[in-house]
Design an enzyme around this catalytic site. Structure first.
Site, PDB file in Angstrom:
ATOM      1  N   GLU A  17     -11.760  -3.675  -2.423  1.00 14.28           N
ATOM      2  CA  GLU A  17     -11.128  -2.793  -2.915  1.00 14.28           C
ATOM      3  C   GLU A  17     -10.711  -2.648  -4.391  1.00 14.28           C
ATOM      4  OE1 GLU A  17      -7.219  -3.038  -0.570  1.00 14.28           O
ATOM      5  OE2 GLU A  17      -8.452  -4.522   0.504  1.00 14.28           O
ATOM      6  N   HIS A  35      -9.865   1.548   1.370  1.00 14.83           N
ATOM      7  CA  HIS A  35      -9.518   0.285   2.130  1.00 14.83           C
ATOM      8  C   HIS A  35     -10.614   0.429   3.095  1.00 14.83           C
ATOM      9  CE1 HIS A  35      -7.812  -3.061   3.729  1.00 14.83           C
ATOM     10  NE2 HIS A  35      -6.767  -3.279   3.021  1.00 14.83           N
ATOM     11  N   HIS A  54       0.848  -1.207   0.027  1.00 21.06           N
ATOM     12  CA  HIS A  54       0.173   0.039   0.043  1.00 21.06           C
ATOM     13  C   HIS A  54       0.889   1.438  -0.048  1.00 21.06           C
ATOM     14  CE1 HIS A  54      -3.402  -2.570   0.126  1.00 21.06           C
ATOM     15  NE2 HIS A  54      -3.454  -2.571   1.548  1.00 21.06           N
TER      16      HIS A  54
END
Length: 351
Positions: free
Chosen positions: A317, A183, A109
């Site tokens: 996501e 998220h 991420h």
């Protein structure tokens, strides 16, 4: 009450400057709270059909200061590159860029100080059929190892059809790679185990992962795997199918490769059978990461002070393929100077 938006300051950053929380509300009673820290979807409340009591359908913290202490990306905007990069590196125009690793040798991420942990500047907006907030952040050239100064803008908007739309834009000063997502961990019951939610997803293929959850490059059919949600099924039921990838992950944590349809056609539907609440997902992205909150361990508490345990939330996501820069046959995530990265995802609630 008709469409409405407002902001307040529910706490302070460590340097004493205030957090800003933006609140969007429609006449059906759907209410969305967004923080300037990480452009975070802090809360998404709807009235319970029977009692009328507001029920929060996303995991998060009541106290914004808790987000500063580290968390598993609850409701955060994720970037500069969502999901995993193998070896925390990629090559662009013959040059290797090393990203700061934060999951063993890999980058997750966007690294340990990705966009999820940055302040955004926000401003409310409203028009005849929606209210929203626009948040902007500048990531400097070399931030976490990524090339180019990246300006990221995200627009959250809510309308009277209970649609929460998230529209992203980004521009870079140098050639770079970008993949953004949100998220949010959904729990349409409000709490408890999400593996009994019923999921349907228009995805005939999935990405095969190695034992570090890195794509091998193989795009495989979902037939006879735990990842087949083309007909409605619960994650708990699909877990019963033997699969080494599922065993390594400890549950569902997989990129479902979406079948291409028009962006205004639903690609996934999540239903909580007891309440009848339904979440419908629309996106223009090529994959949907299904994550059932495997890593949640009860050490954090939700808005109501309840421990957040494993399988307490389910993330859907919408994003580019994980590790895409390291697989030439995956859709490109390259962004050139002067070009715009754009992404649209919409979550529609029925309650």
């Amino acid at each position: 009450m008709p469409l409405h938006c407002e902001s307040d300051h529910p706490g302070q950053y460590n340097d004493g400057t205030p957090f800003t929380r933006f609140r969007l509300r429609n006449s059906a009673g759907m209410e969305v709270d967004i923080l300037d820290y990480g452009a975070t979807l802090q809360a998404l409340r709807v009235p319970d059909r029977a009692s009328g009591k507001p029920i929060d359908l996303v995991l998060g913290f009541a106290d914004p200061a808790q987000y500063l202490k580290g968390h598993p990306y609850f409701g955060a905007l994720v970037g500069r590159f969502a999901n995993r990069l193998c070896g925390a590196r990629f090559e662009l125009d013959g040059q290797t860029f090393q990203i700061v690793p934060n999951e063993g040798r890999n980058a997750l991420h966007g690294g340990p100080k990705g966009l999820s942990f940055q302040r955004f500047e926000g401003a409310l907006f409203e028009d005849s059929n929606r209210v929203g907030v626009t948040l902007t952040c500048r990531s400097s050239d070399g931030d976490m190892g990524f090339p180019g100064e990246l300006t990221v803008t995200v627009h959250y908007s809510l309308d009277e059809d209970n649609r929460l739309a998230i529209d992203y834009e980004a521009q870079s000063s140098k050639p770079t790679v970008v993949s953004l997502t949100n998220h949010a961990y959904f729990n349409l019951h409000g709490h408890g185990d999400v593996r009994d939610h019923r999921l349907e997803c228009a995805a005939s293929h999935y990405l095969v992962l190695d034992d570090e959850s890195i794509p091998t490059g193989t795009i495989a059919p979902v037939d006879d795997t735990p990842y087949d949600f083309r007909a409605p099924a619960t994650p708990r039921a699909r877990e019963q199918i033997e699969c080494e990838q599922l065993w390594h992950a400890g549950g569902h944590d997989v990129a479902l490769v979406l079948d291409r349809v028009a962006r205004d056609q639903p690609l996934a539907t999540l239903v909580e059978p007891e309440s009848g609440r339904q979440l419908t997902v629309f996106t223009d992205q090529p994959s949907l990461q299904l994550y059932t909150g495997i890593g949640l361990d009860g050490t954090l508490s939700d808005h109501e002070g309840r421990p957040i345990k494993a399988f307490g939330g389910l993330a859907l996501e919408a994003q580019q393929f994980p590790d895409a820069p390291n697989h030439a046959h995956f859709p490109s995530t390259r962004l050139e100077p002067g070009e715009y990265y754009r992404q649209h995802t919409c979550y529609r609630l029925t309650f």
